[in-house]
Scaffold this motif. Sequence first.
Motif, mmCIF file in Angstrom:
data_model
loop_
_atom_site.group_PDB
_atom_site.id
_atom_site.type_symbol
_atom_site.label_atom_id
_atom_site.label_comp_id
_atom_site.label_asym_id
_atom_site.label_seq_id
_atom_site.Cartn_x
_atom_site.Cartn_y
_atom_site.Cartn_z
ATOM 1 N N SER A 1 0.842 -1.192 0.000
ATOM 2 C CA SER A 1 0.000 0.000 0.000
ATOM 3 C C SER A 1 0.880 1.247 0.000
ATOM 4 C CB SER A 1 -0.925 -0.037 1.223
ATOM 5 O OG SER A 1 -1.815 1.059 1.219
ATOM 6 N N LEU A 2 0.514 2.242 0.774
ATOM 7 C CA LEU A 2 1.269 3.497 0.837
ATOM 8 C C LEU A 2 2.450 3.334 1.781
ATOM 9 C CD1 LEU A 2 -1.755 5.956 0.976
ATOM 10 C CD2 LEU A 2 -0.364 5.353 -1.022
ATOM 11 N N HIS A 3 3.386 2.536 1.354
ATOM 12 C CA HIS A 3 4.581 2.212 2.129
ATOM 13 C C HIS A 3 5.794 2.645 1.316
ATOM 14 C CE1 HIS A 3 7.676 -0.303 4.057
ATOM 15 N NE2 HIS A 3 6.865 -0.404 5.092
ATOM 16 N N PRO A 4 6.855 3.123 1.959
ATOM 17 C CA PRO A 4 8.028 3.577 1.186
ATOM 18 C C PRO A 4 8.559 2.555 0.191
ATOM 19 C CG PRO A 4 8.257 4.226 3.477
ATOM 20 C CD PRO A 4 7.020 3.366 3.405
ATOM 21 N N LEU A 5 8.529 1.271 0.557
ATOM 22 C CA LEU A 5 9.049 0.249 -0.351
ATOM 23 C C LEU A 5 8.108 -0.028 -1.524
ATOM 24 C CD1 LEU A 5 10.534 -2.388 2.139
ATOM 25 C CD2 LEU A 5 11.735 -0.588 0.889
ATOM 26 N N ALA A 6 6.819 0.222 -1.319
ATOM 27 C CA ALA A 6 5.834 -0.109 -2.353
ATOM 28 C C ALA A 6 5.965 0.768 -3.583
ATOM 29 C CB ALA A 6 4.419 -0.013 -1.783
ATOM 30 N N GLY A 7 6.739 1.859 -3.482
ATOM 31 C CA GLY A 7 6.971 2.680 -4.659
ATOM 32 C C GLY A 7 7.620 1.913 -5.796
ATOM 33 N N SER B 1 14.226 8.162 -6.053
ATOM 34 C CA SER B 1 13.518 7.891 -4.794
ATOM 35 C C SER B 1 12.313 7.014 -5.044
ATOM 36 C CB SER B 1 13.072 9.211 -4.152
ATOM 37 O OG SER B 1 12.155 8.985 -3.101
ATOM 38 N N TRP B 2 12.119 6.001 -4.200
ATOM 39 C CA TRP B 2 10.887 5.211 -4.251
ATOM 40 C C TRP B 2 9.701 5.934 -3.606
ATOM 41 C CZ3 TRP B 2 13.036 -0.310 -2.870
ATOM 42 C CH2 TRP B 2 13.379 -0.977 -4.055
ATOM 43 N N PRO B 3 9.829 6.474 -2.394
ATOM 44 C CA PRO B 3 8.662 7.139 -1.789
ATOM 45 C C PRO B 3 8.100 8.267 -2.650
ATOM 46 C CG PRO B 3 10.350 6.752 -0.137
ATOM 47 C CD PRO B 3 10.967 6.417 -1.452
ATOM 48 N N MET B 4 8.980 9.063 -3.280
ATOM 49 C CA MET B 4 8.505 10.171 -4.101
ATOM 50 C C MET B 4 7.826 9.696 -5.375
ATOM 51 S SD MET B 4 8.613 13.055 -2.738
ATOM 52 C CE MET B 4 8.184 13.968 -4.223
ATOM 53 N N ILE B 5 8.094 8.477 -5.791
ATOM 54 C CA ILE B 5 7.430 7.947 -6.979
ATOM 55 C C ILE B 5 5.927 7.873 -6.752
ATOM 56 C CG2 ILE B 5 7.068 5.807 -8.289
ATOM 57 C CD1 ILE B 5 10.135 5.435 -8.077
ATOM 58 N N THR B 6 5.523 7.387 -5.590
ATOM 59 C CA THR B 6 4.098 7.297 -5.283
ATOM 60 C C THR B 6 3.472 8.682 -5.243
ATOM 61 O OG1 THR B 6 4.502 5.283 -3.992
ATOM 62 C CG2 THR B 6 2.413 6.426 -3.638
ATOM 63 N N VAL B 7 4.174 9.637 -4.611
ATOM 64 C CA VAL B 7 3.669 11.012 -4.533
ATOM 65 C C VAL B 7 3.525 11.605 -5.928
ATOM 66 C CG1 VAL B 7 4.172 13.347 -3.708
ATOM 67 C CG2 VAL B 7 4.664 11.380 -2.247
#
Length: 376
Positions: free
Chosen positions: A256-262, A328-334
């Motif tokens: 889900s909205l987890h840093p690795l999930a990016g 960045s993985w987290p910024m990918i989701t953002v």
Amino acid sequence: MVADYSLYGGAETIKRSARRTTVITPTAQDDGKAHIAPPMDPNDFLWMQNEEPHRSRRAAIMKAHPEVRRLMGYTPATKWVVLLVVSLQVALAVYLRDSHPFSAKYLAIAYIIGGTANHNLFLAIHEITHNLAFKSIWANKSLAIFANLPIGIPYSAAFKGYHMEHHRYLGEDGIDTDLPCRLELILLNNVFGKVFFATFQILFYALRPTFVRAQTFTKWHFINIAVQLVFNYILITLTGWKPWIYLIESSFFAGSLHPLAGHFIAEHYLWDGLPQETYSYYGWLNIFAYNVGYHNEHHDFPSVAWTRLPELKQLAPEFYDTIPSHPSWPMITVNFIRDKEVGIFARAKRVAKERKYTAAPRWEDQVSVDTTGKLE
């Protein structure tokens, strides 16, 4: 002599057959800063006419660096990491047996530790799927079933077939189940739809394949289901429902909205208007993720284990450092959620070639070397 199937990247038989990304080494064609292509059409996927890029790059790298063959094969480290993470998750599940599943403590542990641990196990199964933990097939499949236990839902056997098709038929519509379907494009191609997609990614990856392409069950599917049910029954019988709920929550948070999930979005979504189908990420979060961020490297050489993917990149910098990658993985989701130039439509597809497919092909990957490293 026992065949080392890790050399074949997952195959079980031998059959011959404003810019979001950066560039480590800028080129005349791409300085890593300029937005060098116009936005994609948000009403459709990008339909490609050319062959997927990994086959040709693999051939070029093997020609330029024949020593790449020494990087191929399994690594013994995988089984020990799996044992550690499975033990950690079971211990935490039992520890939380008296905590409420929606208490702050329970949720914090499930998100921070459990989500990270189960995401690690997702990627352990991915690694094992390529036969990169042991030489033999049965040992790899058995370890995948063991790694599946803290995830709570049996999926390792089904994942193998779908993932091998993802490698062999990258981008082919109706075959590569990693691709969103037309209904997802229609319903989720807006901010709220992307938030929903990013929050429930795990369900899309779990359920989409069953609607797009059914598998023929094998004995390993039944073994996977049986072992998981027995584990769940013993855990619930001895400790109650709360430990099992912790494992399920951990799996949900992991996808889900987890840093690795990016990394789910990072790997094959199209960015900056570029027709590039696969992206790598070289940051420190790879420590928790079996170096899956080295994704161009992995698709080029699925028979190279996670411990040697950084060495593969260092061996051929002229091939990898000039390809756009994610910082960045987290910024990918953002960015995926807020950027109008990327969305469900930002995937490359190909019309499936006319060939005889099977639900679970015996030749399960695009690896092009035999045990001697000979290029086919």
